[in-house]
Design an enzyme around this catalytic site. Sequence first.
Site, PDB file in Angstrom:
ATOM      1  N   HIS A  16      64.641  15.477  86.661  1.00 55.79           N
ATOM      2  CA  HIS A  16      64.471  16.733  87.387  1.00 55.79           C
ATOM      3  C   HIS A  16      63.865  16.490  88.766  1.00 55.79           C
ATOM      4  O   HIS A  16      64.241  17.143  89.739  1.00 55.79           O
ATOM      5  CB  HIS A  16      63.634  17.718  86.577  1.00 55.79           C
ATOM      6  CG  HIS A  16      64.267  18.096  85.285  1.00 55.79           C
ATOM      7  ND1 HIS A  16      65.565  18.542  85.180  1.00 55.79           N
ATOM      8  CD2 HIS A  16      63.775  18.073  84.020  1.00 55.79           C
ATOM      9  CE1 HIS A  16      65.849  18.786  83.929  1.00 55.79           C
ATOM     10  NE2 HIS A  16      64.782  18.506  83.192  1.00 55.79           N
ATOM     11  N   CYS A  21      64.668  42.849  95.295  1.00 53.88           N
ATOM     12  CA  CYS A  21      65.513  43.794  96.024  1.00 53.88           C
ATOM     13  C   CYS A  21      66.361  44.503  94.982  1.00 53.88           C
ATOM     14  O   CYS A  21      66.093  44.385  93.787  1.00 53.88           O
ATOM     15  CB  CYS A  21      66.349  43.100  97.111  1.00 53.88           C
ATOM     16  SG  CYS A  21      67.655  42.002  96.545  1.00 53.88           S
ATOM     17  N   THR A  68      69.411  44.005  93.790  1.00 53.29           N
ATOM     18  CA  THR A  68      70.052  43.086  92.843  1.00 53.29           C
ATOM     19  C   THR A  68      69.295  41.778  92.681  1.00 53.29           C
ATOM     20  O   THR A  68      69.522  41.055  91.717  1.00 53.29           O
ATOM     21  CB  THR A  68      71.474  42.727  93.298  1.00 53.29           C
ATOM     22  OG1 THR A  68      71.394  42.036  94.548  1.00 53.29           O
ATOM     23  CG2 THR A  68      72.359  43.963  93.413  1.00 53.29           C
ATOM     24  N   ASP A  90      62.171  44.803  99.091  1.00 50.78           N
ATOM     25  CA  ASP A  90      62.730  45.811  99.985  1.00 50.78           C
ATOM     26  C   ASP A  90      62.648  47.150  99.251  1.00 50.78           C
ATOM     27  O   ASP A  90      62.037  47.252  98.185  1.00 50.78           O
ATOM     28  CB  ASP A  90      64.158  45.436 100.424  1.00 50.78           C
ATOM     29  CG  ASP A  90      65.207  45.627  99.347  1.00 50.78           C
ATOM     30  OD1 ASP A  90      64.860  45.952  98.183  1.00 50.78           O
ATOM     31  OD2 ASP A  90      66.399  45.449  99.657  1.00 50.78           O
ATOM     32  N   ARG A  99      67.232  47.137  90.483  1.00 57.32           N
ATOM     33  CA  ARG A  99      68.253  48.035  89.945  1.00 57.32           C
ATOM     34  C   ARG A  99      69.028  47.379  88.805  1.00 57.32           C
ATOM     35  O   ARG A  99      70.002  47.948  88.318  1.00 57.32           O
ATOM     36  CB  ARG A  99      69.203  48.452  91.060  1.00 57.32           C
ATOM     37  CG  ARG A  99      68.505  49.241  92.155  1.00 57.32           C
ATOM     38  CD  ARG A  99      69.429  49.591  93.299  1.00 57.32           C
ATOM     39  NE  ARG A  99      68.685  50.312  94.329  1.00 57.32           N
ATOM     40  CZ  ARG A  99      68.956  50.235  95.617  1.00 57.32           C
ATOM     41  NH1 ARG A  99      69.946  49.479  96.047  1.00 57.32           N
ATOM     42  NH2 ARG A  99      68.241  50.917  96.481  1.00 57.32           N
ATOM     43  N   HIS A 127      62.992  22.830  85.044  1.00 60.86           N
ATOM     44  CA  HIS A 127      63.990  21.916  85.595  1.00 60.86           C
ATOM     45  C   HIS A 127      64.027  21.873  87.117  1.00 60.86           C
ATOM     46  O   HIS A 127      64.304  20.818  87.688  1.00 60.86           O
ATOM     47  CB  HIS A 127      65.393  22.283  85.092  1.00 60.86           C
ATOM     48  CG  HIS A 127      65.533  22.174  83.616  1.00 60.86           C
ATOM     49  ND1 HIS A 127      66.740  22.332  82.977  1.00 60.86           N
ATOM     50  CD2 HIS A 127      64.627  21.929  82.621  1.00 60.86           C
ATOM     51  CE1 HIS A 127      66.581  22.178  81.671  1.00 60.86           C
ATOM     52  NE2 HIS A 127      65.293  21.946  81.435  1.00 60.86           N
ATOM     53  N   ARG A 176      66.666  15.288  90.980  1.00 61.46           N
ATOM     54  CA  ARG A 176      67.574  16.376  91.350  1.00 61.46           C
ATOM     55  C   ARG A 176      66.956  17.298  92.395  1.00 61.46           C
ATOM     56  O   ARG A 176      67.647  17.760  93.300  1.00 61.46           O
ATOM     57  CB  ARG A 176      67.986  17.155  90.104  1.00 61.46           C
ATOM     58  CG  ARG A 176      68.873  16.322  89.210  1.00 61.46           C
ATOM     59  CD  ARG A 176      69.111  16.975  87.886  1.00 61.46           C
ATOM     60  NE  ARG A 176      69.871  16.076  87.015  1.00 61.46           N
ATOM     61  CZ  ARG A 176      69.898  16.174  85.702  1.00 61.46           C
ATOM     62  NH1 ARG A 176      69.210  17.123  85.084  1.00 61.46           N
ATOM     63  NH2 ARG A 176      70.614  15.324  84.992  1.00 61.46           N
TER      64      ARG A 176
END
Length: 147
Positions: free
Chosen positions: A133, A64, A66, A7, A108, A97, A136
């Site tokens: 793995h 983006c 964060t 974004d 940012r 994993h 899971r």
Amino acid sequence: MIAIGCDHGGYELKKEIEAYLDSRGLEYRDYGCDSTDSVDYPIYARKVAHAIVDGECEKGILICGTGIGISIAANKVPGIRAALCTDCFCAQATREHNDANVLALGGRVVGPGLAIKIVETFLDTPFSNDERHIRRIKLIEEPADGE
């Protein structure tokens, strides 16, 4: 082939990562956005996620501000295992994993130098193929109880 998208908060970092991919001769497809003008990150998360589940691309990189919102949106697409990574250890561990197929970054949060190292680690680390793995990952992909 690597799918990449962002974004407005990840646009500048996306350009840095694309330059790095170019320098390594790695093929990628840019799913946008194309400027720092405000856009809605779920649109680009879905484009990258669908490119992977449809077989057009093997892995993805999403950015983006964060990395949180875009990773949440990508993980809504069945078959996507997007991981937000802020260091190389997390990038290595999620590939080994979780067989993560999408790397999420915060434009940012992580500077370009570290971001490039995270991308390199993510792209160069194979899945361990260890039985625990694999088990899971199958559990992750099952519908939650009551669904």
